[in-house]
Motif scaffolding. Structure first.
Motif, PDB file in Angstrom:
ATOM      1  N   LEU A 285      34.665  17.771  55.656  1.00 28.63           N
ATOM      2  CA  LEU A 285      35.396  16.675  56.288  1.00 28.63           C
ATOM      3  C   LEU A 285      36.090  17.158  57.561  1.00 28.63           C
ATOM      4  O   LEU A 285      36.798  18.163  57.531  1.00 28.63           O
ATOM      5  CB  LEU A 285      36.460  16.181  55.288  1.00 28.63           C
ATOM      6  CG  LEU A 285      36.991  14.775  55.417  1.00 28.63           C
ATOM      7  CD1 LEU A 285      35.907  13.750  55.123  1.00 28.63           C
ATOM      8  CD2 LEU A 285      38.147  14.578  54.426  1.00 28.63           C
TER       9      LEU A 285
ATOM     10  N   VAL B  65      38.542  10.053  59.596  1.00 31.41           N
ATOM     11  CA  VAL B  65      37.817  11.308  59.360  1.00 31.41           C
ATOM     12  C   VAL B  65      36.326  11.083  59.589  1.00 31.41           C
ATOM     13  O   VAL B  65      35.858   9.946  59.679  1.00 31.41           O
ATOM     14  CB  VAL B  65      38.022  11.814  57.906  1.00 31.41           C
ATOM     15  CG1 VAL B  65      39.485  12.129  57.647  1.00 31.41           C
ATOM     16  CG2 VAL B  65      37.483  10.794  56.905  1.00 31.41           C
TER      17      VAL B  65
ATOM     18  N   ASN C 245      39.033  16.493  60.051  1.00 35.05           N
ATOM     19  CA  ASN C 245      40.292  15.748  60.103  1.00 35.05           C
ATOM     20  C   ASN C 245      40.610  15.341  61.535  1.00 35.05           C
ATOM     21  O   ASN C 245      41.617  15.751  62.124  1.00 35.05           O
ATOM     22  CB  ASN C 245      41.416  16.606  59.530  1.00 35.05           C
ATOM     23  CG  ASN C 245      41.330  16.737  58.030  1.00 35.05           C
ATOM     24  OD1 ASN C 245      41.446  15.739  57.311  1.00 35.05           O
ATOM     25  ND2 ASN C 245      41.093  17.937  57.543  1.00 35.05           N
TER      26      ASN C 245
ATOM     27  N   ALA D 171      42.668   8.049  55.741  1.00 32.30           N
ATOM     28  CA  ALA D 171      41.339   8.089  55.126  1.00 32.30           C
ATOM     29  C   ALA D 171      40.232   7.505  56.002  1.00 32.30           C
ATOM     30  O   ALA D 171      39.054   7.839  55.826  1.00 32.30           O
ATOM     31  CB  ALA D 171      41.368   7.363  53.776  1.00 32.30           C
ATOM     32  N   ASP D 172      40.600   6.641  56.966  1.00 30.67           N
ATOM     33  CA  ASP D 172      39.559   6.067  57.831  1.00 30.67           C
ATOM     34  C   ASP D 172      39.451   6.792  59.170  1.00 30.67           C
ATOM     35  O   ASP D 172      38.673   6.377  60.036  1.00 30.67           O
ATOM     36  CB  ASP D 172      39.836   4.580  58.070  1.00 30.67           C
ATOM     37  CG  ASP D 172      41.170   4.363  58.766  1.00 30.67           C
ATOM     38  OD1 ASP D 172      42.057   5.242  58.643  1.00 30.67           O
ATOM     39  OD2 ASP D 172      41.340   3.334  59.430  1.00 30.67           O
TER      40      ASP D 172
ATOM     41  N   GLU E  45      47.356  12.709  54.602  1.00 33.66           N
ATOM     42  CA  GLU E  45      46.522  12.528  53.407  1.00 33.66           C
ATOM     43  C   GLU E  45      46.610  11.079  52.912  1.00 33.66           C
ATOM     44  O   GLU E  45      45.626  10.506  52.461  1.00 33.66           O
ATOM     45  CB  GLU E  45      46.973  13.481  52.280  1.00 33.66           C
ATOM     46  CG  GLU E  45      46.578  14.941  52.516  1.00 33.66           C
ATOM     47  CD  GLU E  45      46.791  15.839  51.288  1.00 33.66           C
ATOM     48  OE1 GLU E  45      47.191  15.325  50.221  1.00 33.66           O
ATOM     49  OE2 GLU E  45      46.548  17.052  51.414  1.00 33.66           O
TER      50      GLU E  45
ATOM     51  N   GLU F  98      39.255   8.319  48.709  1.00 36.51           N
ATOM     52  CA  GLU F  98      38.858   7.300  49.681  1.00 36.51           C
ATOM     53  C   GLU F  98      38.291   7.947  50.950  1.00 36.51           C
ATOM     54  O   GLU F  98      37.278   7.495  51.509  1.00 36.51           O
ATOM     55  CB  GLU F  98      40.050   6.402  50.041  1.00 36.51           C
ATOM     56  CG  GLU F  98      39.632   5.187  50.861  1.00 36.51           C
ATOM     57  CD  GLU F  98      40.813   4.431  51.460  1.00 36.51           C
ATOM     58  OE1 GLU F  98      41.960   4.708  51.071  1.00 36.51           O
ATOM     59  OE2 GLU F  98      40.567   3.575  52.344  1.00 36.51           O
ATOM     60  N   ALA F  99      38.928   9.034  51.392  1.00 34.01           N
ATOM     61  CA  ALA F  99      38.449   9.724  52.601  1.00 34.01           C
ATOM     62  C   ALA F  99      37.044  10.275  52.382  1.00 34.01           C
ATOM     63  O   ALA F  99      36.167  10.141  53.250  1.00 34.01           O
ATOM     64  CB  ALA F  99      39.421  10.846  52.984  1.00 34.01           C
TER      65      ALA F  99
ATOM     66  N   LYS G 155      39.070   7.205  65.721  1.00 33.69           N
ATOM     67  CA  LYS G 155      39.459   8.226  64.739  1.00 33.69           C
ATOM     68  C   LYS G 155      40.814   8.844  65.068  1.00 33.69           C
ATOM     69  O   LYS G 155      41.263   9.769  64.400  1.00 33.69           O
ATOM     70  CB  LYS G 155      38.397   9.337  64.670  1.00 33.69           C
ATOM     71  CG  LYS G 155      37.016   8.877  64.264  1.00 33.69           C
ATOM     72  CD  LYS G 155      37.002   8.269  62.875  1.00 33.69           C
ATOM     73  CE  LYS G 155      35.606   7.791  62.501  1.00 33.69           C
ATOM     74  NZ  LYS G 155      35.621   6.949  61.287  1.00 33.69           N
TER      75      LYS G 155
ATOM     76  N   THR H 109      42.482  10.937  48.988  1.00 38.36           N
ATOM     77  CA  THR H 109      41.439  11.934  49.261  1.00 38.36           C
ATOM     78  C   THR H 109      40.085  11.411  48.791  1.00 38.36           C
ATOM     79  O   THR H 109      39.065  11.584  49.474  1.00 38.36           O
ATOM     80  CB  THR H 109      41.794  13.276  48.588  1.00 38.36           C
ATOM     81  OG1 THR H 109      42.947  13.814  49.243  1.00 38.36           O
ATOM     82  CG2 THR H 109      40.650  14.276  48.683  1.00 38.36           C
TER      83      THR H 109
ATOM     84  N   ARG I 272      34.602   7.314  52.386  1.00 39.97           N
ATOM     85  CA  ARG I 272      34.385   6.746  53.725  1.00 39.97           C
ATOM     86  C   ARG I 272      33.517   7.646  54.598  1.00 39.97           C
ATOM     87  O   ARG I 272      32.792   7.161  55.469  1.00 39.97           O
ATOM     88  CB  ARG I 272      35.728   6.510  54.423  1.00 39.97           C
ATOM     89  CG  ARG I 272      36.414   5.227  53.985  1.00 39.97           C
ATOM     90  CD  ARG I 272      37.747   5.090  54.715  1.00 39.97           C
ATOM     91  NE  ARG I 272      38.448   3.872  54.337  1.00 39.97           N
ATOM     92  CZ  ARG I 272      38.458   2.752  55.075  1.00 39.97           C
ATOM     93  NH1 ARG I 272      37.801   2.711  56.211  1.00 39.97           N
ATOM     94  NH2 ARG I 272      39.131   1.699  54.667  1.00 39.97           N
TER      95      ARG I 272
END
Lengths: 357, 357
Positions: free
Chosen positions: B173, B205, B175, B202-203, B198, B241-242, A347, B239, B245
């Motif tokens: 979420l 988080v 970060n 996305a991967d 941003e 996508e995040a 991550k 966002t 995921r």
């Protein structure tokens, strides 16, 4: 689905009454003992560093443009062969208020977190347990001696009277005086100073928001409130005064106030099990995982594994249903871990614009 | 007593069903905008300090006993005539993990706080609201336009469908990627870096512990889940996508995902009121007081007054009963205040042993 079944088992049937009372007042306190080992390490490190002719923390230099600067922090480099990047603890600057103290003692966000925790505790105890017809079937929330974190076990209470067990520092009591002094001085924990704080600071504390009202409400419901703290047995009168001044008393030493005897372990399990022999402990409140079970402080538990046990085991459904946690990012056994322990490797991210440079 | 009446009014009657389901997963996110002014000051200061021949951060020295030490931090001294103790912001050391990040992203304590918040939200929405016979009498938890913090007002929902509104960053979420980068770099917030985060993170988080399960449970109960965030409308696909995921989707842009348009204010009240025209907002979740009302961010509200509004007003009973707060000591509008604002003057203390010296 296991989690859902587990909590249902613990809570059992509930009544048609739903408690909708919230309370409000502010507290959070400092568990001096937890700090000791971490901070003594920090002290040792800084002693080693204070050897000439290298710059020393506190040393003053004049820059080419005439400005005076002071060395505030040094770190020992890894010996050759060790990993290149050794995580170093951030060091607060004396006289400022570090962000974690701004959050806990100064923000409405932390106050709201505390009020929310106490509201949840009240709803749980008052709404779900107090009106049970068969109280002997209520489950204790203290893990039994043969429990593990992956296989927690709980017993029923029989005829013992209901009690709620709280930690003191930063759980029901905010140690505003001690932490204001700590902010002014900058890093470095001193056990002697904490003892003097216990002895002279009884009027420099406040109740954690929500604590005093919730504790008063529990008592008026006939539920015994017990404090299980690592404050020293030798300063008992001062701790009693601090609790009284914050509106959290009255307490009876040895019955509803359990202190740590000199040379006794900092672990709380033994004292918890002793309380559980006399009372049905229906809820516990604390700011450290050790306020719920010493198993969280096992030496072989890595930082990620310790975090994981709270969320991905049968422990998870207890939060808000028997176990109630208060915020404390200022000190304690949760403040550990270097980069790869706090942020899982898969991550971690690096700004692509910087990478191109 | 006013508090008790207020919450009773808001919650009204409840059913005989008590929801006893808890969930488990981890998240928390970073509101870049709030950081900007503080950190740009820190950047300016550290530039001034990097002037030879004084030691520089990063410089390596050898001590008399052969150990290598590194200067990690310098501070500019006050010029003569200035106050002796000028509060200076604490300076994170690049490459280390500051305590507030260790707490939020690495500790079981913070994970437990998040699970507890989501359990309370679930109990409230599922147990106290979902089975009401007359849903038109359910009260919205969004303060009306004519509210003040001392006189909050709420309307009933009529026939609008039930919804729960969440902030995104550090609410549902975590970060992890952005904050790992921030820890490595040390102080300094950069809006461009946040935008790149941003777009490319996305991967990197995770869901806040409890968020994904609670959100899935709400949806399966027929309650709409809406995200009201200050993430930019121009990076919407990333966002989405995040969120997907992290197991928090699906969302529909403009309906269940409300982003901030370029040049739109960071305040969320207008967007909240627009959502409230379409839905009955029965609960809100956030890590900042601004996720509940912009009134908390009024410029004339001092740090102690802001904290006080959460606990000593009719706002207090909302925490855990309609308003649900998640822990975040890492960034945000709560991280403010010097010594006398964070620690009330009459609660400050100085070690008597040190005073005698």
């Amino acid at each position: 689905m296991n989690r859902i079944l587990a909590i249902t088992g613990l809570v059992l049937a509930s009544t048609g009454l739903s408690g909708c009372i919230a309370a409000a007042v502010p507290i959070a306190a400092a568990a001096g003992v937890v700090k000791t080992s971490q901070d003594s390490k920090a002290r040792k490190r800084s002693k080693r560093q204070q050897t000439a002719p290298a710059p020393q923390p506190g040393q003053v230099y004049t820059t080419e443009d005439g400005q005076k600067v002071q060395v505030t922090n040094l770190t020992a480099l890894p010996t050759p062969g060790e990993a290149a990047v050794a995580p170093v603890a951030a060091k607060p600057v004396p006289g400022s208020v570090p962000p974690e103290m701004q959050f806990l003692y100064g923000s409405g966000e932390a106050s709201a977190l505390s009020l929310q925790a106490y509201a949840a505790l009240w709803t749980y105890v008052h709404g779900e347990l107090r009106f049970r017809r068969d109280k002997s079937q209520i489950t204790s929330v203290v893990m039994t001696r043969d429990s593990t974190l992956t296989s927690p076990k709980f017993g029923t209470c029989g005829k013992r009277p209901m009690a709620v067990v709280f930690d003191v520092d930063e759980t029901v009591l905010l140690n505003l005086g001690f932490e204001s002094d700590a902010a002014r001085r900058g890093p470095g924990y001193d056990q002697g100073r904490w003892t003097r704080w216990e002895e002279t600071g009884a009027d420099k504390v406040e109740a954690v928001p929500g604590a005093a009202e919730t504790i008063a409400a529990l008592r008026s419901d006939g539920i015994t409130v017990i404090f299980n703290t690592n404050r020293s047995a030798s300063t008992a009168p001062f701790t009693i005064e601090a609790l009284n001044r914050a509106g959290l008393g009255p307490v009876t030493l040895g019955d509803t106030l359990i202190l740590r005897d000199d040379n006794a372990p900092s672990g709380k399990d033994e004292r918890r099990w002793q309380i559980a022999e006399r009372y049905c402990i229906v809820a516990m409140g604390g700011d450290q995982l050790g306020d719920f079970s010493d198993l969280f402080n096992a030496k072989d538990l890595s930082t990620p594994a310790r975090r994981n046990t709270t969320s991905n085991t049968l422990i998870a459904p207890l939060w808000g249903h028997g176990w109630f946690i208060l915020p404390n990012p200022v000190y304690g056994s949760g403040l550990k871990g270097g980069m790869d322990e706090v942020f899982p490797k898969d991550k971690q991210w690096a700004d692509p614009a910087e990478e191109k440079k």
